[in-house]
Design a protein around this motif. Structure first.
Motif, mmCIF file in Angstrom:
data_model
loop_
_atom_site.group_PDB
_atom_site.id
_atom_site.type_symbol
_atom_site.label_atom_id
_atom_site.label_comp_id
_atom_site.label_asym_id
_atom_site.label_seq_id
_atom_site.Cartn_x
_atom_site.Cartn_y
_atom_site.Cartn_z
ATOM 1 N N GLY A 131 4.869 9.295 12.387
ATOM 2 C CA GLY A 131 5.958 8.373 12.642
ATOM 3 C C GLY A 131 6.498 7.840 11.331
ATOM 4 N N SER A 132 7.397 6.880 11.459
ATOM 5 C CA SER A 132 8.013 6.332 10.258
ATOM 6 C C SER A 132 7.058 5.381 9.549
ATOM 7 N N ILE A 133 7.238 5.305 8.250
ATOM 8 C CA ILE A 133 6.435 4.413 7.422
ATOM 9 C C ILE A 133 7.332 3.234 7.078
ATOM 10 N N GLU A 134 6.956 2.055 7.529
ATOM 11 C CA GLU A 134 7.766 0.881 7.272
ATOM 12 C C GLU A 134 7.010 -0.066 6.363
ATOM 13 N N GLU A 135 7.662 -0.435 5.286
ATOM 14 C CA GLU A 135 7.066 -1.356 4.332
ATOM 15 C C GLU A 135 7.030 -2.762 4.923
ATOM 16 N N ALA A 136 5.918 -3.450 4.699
ATOM 17 C CA ALA A 136 5.819 -4.841 5.131
ATOM 18 C C ALA A 136 6.859 -5.659 4.365
ATOM 19 N N THR A 137 7.558 -6.518 5.057
ATOM 20 C CA THR A 137 8.643 -7.278 4.428
ATOM 21 C C THR A 137 8.195 -8.630 3.885
ATOM 22 N N ASN A 138 6.967 -9.021 4.195
ATOM 23 C CA ASN A 138 6.510 -10.354 3.811
ATOM 24 C C ASN A 138 5.619 -10.363 2.562
ATOM 25 N N VAL A 139 5.652 -9.306 1.766
ATOM 26 C CA VAL A 139 4.776 -9.216 0.594
ATOM 27 C C VAL A 139 5.486 -9.818 -0.622
ATOM 28 N N PRO A 140 4.939 -10.890 -1.185
ATOM 29 C CA PRO A 140 5.529 -11.433 -2.411
ATOM 30 C C PRO A 140 5.477 -10.386 -3.532
ATOM 31 N N PHE B 100 -19.271 13.205 -7.837
ATOM 32 C CA PHE B 100 -18.694 13.429 -9.164
ATOM 33 C C PHE B 100 -19.483 14.486 -9.938
ATOM 34 N N LYS B 101 -20.774 14.519 -9.727
ATOM 35 C CA LYS B 101 -21.615 15.502 -10.419
ATOM 36 C C LYS B 101 -21.386 16.910 -9.865
ATOM 37 N N GLU B 102 -21.169 17.021 -8.571
ATOM 38 C CA GLU B 102 -21.086 18.307 -7.875
ATOM 39 C C GLU B 102 -19.694 18.945 -7.883
ATOM 40 N N TYR B 103 -18.634 18.119 -7.970
ATOM 41 C CA TYR B 103 -17.281 18.633 -7.778
ATOM 42 C C TYR B 103 -16.317 18.234 -8.885
ATOM 43 N N GLU B 104 -15.355 19.111 -9.141
ATOM 44 C CA GLU B 104 -14.155 18.761 -9.890
ATOM 45 C C GLU B 104 -13.161 18.310 -8.835
ATOM 46 N N LEU B 105 -12.563 17.155 -9.034
ATOM 47 C CA LEU B 105 -11.734 16.556 -7.997
ATOM 48 C C LEU B 105 -10.344 16.243 -8.518
ATOM 49 N N GLY B 106 -9.392 16.298 -7.630
ATOM 50 C CA GLY B 106 -8.040 15.885 -7.955
ATOM 51 C C GLY B 106 -7.373 15.335 -6.714
ATOM 52 N N ARG B 107 -6.645 14.245 -6.894
ATOM 53 C CA ARG B 107 -5.967 13.643 -5.753
ATOM 54 C C ARG B 107 -4.625 13.103 -6.214
ATOM 55 N N GLU B 108 -3.599 13.407 -5.437
ATOM 56 C CA GLU B 108 -2.263 12.878 -5.680
ATOM 57 C C GLU B 108 -1.840 12.104 -4.444
ATOM 58 N N ALA B 109 -1.104 11.039 -4.670
ATOM 59 C CA ALA B 109 -0.606 10.228 -3.564
ATOM 60 C C ALA B 109 0.915 10.197 -3.603
ATOM 61 N N SER B 110 1.518 10.210 -2.422
ATOM 62 C CA SER B 110 2.971 10.032 -2.317
ATOM 63 C C SER B 110 3.249 9.048 -1.192
ATOM 64 N N ASP B 111 4.448 8.549 -1.160
ATOM 65 C CA ASP B 111 4.870 7.594 -0.129
ATOM 66 C C ASP B 111 3.960 6.372 -0.076
ATOM 67 N N ASN C 211 -5.871 -12.870 3.463
ATOM 68 C CA ASN C 211 -6.035 -12.201 2.161
ATOM 69 C C ASN C 211 -6.281 -10.707 2.339
ATOM 70 N N GLU C 212 -5.465 -10.074 3.166
ATOM 71 C CA GLU C 212 -5.631 -8.649 3.439
ATOM 72 C C GLU C 212 -4.302 -7.925 3.296
ATOM 73 N N ALA C 213 -4.395 -6.708 2.745
ATOM 74 C CA ALA C 213 -3.229 -5.839 2.619
ATOM 75 C C ALA C 213 -3.648 -4.424 2.974
ATOM 76 N N GLN C 214 -2.729 -3.673 3.568
ATOM 77 C CA GLN C 214 -2.989 -2.284 3.922
ATOM 78 C C GLN C 214 -1.945 -1.411 3.247
ATOM 79 N N VAL C 215 -2.438 -0.388 2.545
ATOM 80 C CA VAL C 215 -1.565 0.500 1.785
ATOM 81 C C VAL C 215 -1.634 1.898 2.395
ATOM 82 N N PHE C 216 -0.485 2.412 2.809
ATOM 83 C CA PHE C 216 -0.382 3.761 3.330
ATOM 84 C C PHE C 216 -0.082 4.712 2.182
#
Length: 191
Positions: free
Chosen positions: A60-69, A119-130, A141-146
């Protein structure tokens, strides 16, 4: 052939965070999402009703929270960037620094032991978008990041490489003025 089956079985187990079902009674894995651990971990598979994640993991659509300072958003995104950087650079101290002192679905000791092994067993790579703050609760005091995540893992001992794409909601809580990871919800894209 047996060796390949064993390797694929191990990788399937290791990647169970991305390959989990939608069952609400699934067990957790690790904050490193993409590698699984036995027992409790920081990944809650198949978001439970009590999880109250601010994004439908099925799409579905990703909507940014509007109340974040603006200042809080900057700190939250900085913490998320540190989380990603530590994973990609396999920096255990930096990785542990972004975890909550009071995690909701993993223990600090088990996570440290587990991630050191990964970390010892694997070479790892991760990219994030959106990357988007989809829920912000100042009172709690909670925030959720998609984020859409693209993860590659290469087993050092065998050279076996795998790639996984998925969606993740990383839940942060504010502790001593810093945003820390308390749990992670991940769902692998089914191809």
């Amino acid at each position: 052939m047996k060796k390949n089956v064993l390797i694929y079985s191990i990788l399937a187990l290791v990647l169970i965070l991305g390959a989990c079902s939608n069952k609400a009674d699934s067990t957790g894995g690790s904050v490193s999402d993409g590698e699984a651990v036995g027992g409790y971990g920081s990944i809650d598979h198949g978001v439970e009703n009590g999880g109250k994640v601010g994004f439908n993991m099925l799409g579905g659509s990703i909507e940014e929270a509007t109340n974040v300072p603006a200042a809080e958003k900057e700190l939250i995104m900085k913490s998320f960037d540190t989380y990603m950087h530590a994973f990609n650079n396999q920096d255990i101290d930096e990785y542990m620094s972004v975890l909550s002192k009071n995690p909701k679905s993993f223990t600090i000791e088990e996570e440290r032991d587990y991630i050191e092994g990964v970390f010892k067993e694997y070479e790892l790579g991760r990219e994030a978008s959106d990357v988007t703050v989809v829920k912000f609760d100042e009172d709690a005091n909670e925030a959720q990041v998609f984020a859409n995540l693209y993860t590659t893992m290469k087993q050092k001992s065998t050279g076996l490489e795998t790639k996984r794409d998925g969606r993740q909601v990383t839940v942060f809580s504010k502790e001593d003025g810093e945003w820390k990871v308390t749990s992670v919800y991940y769902m692998e894209d089914q191809k």
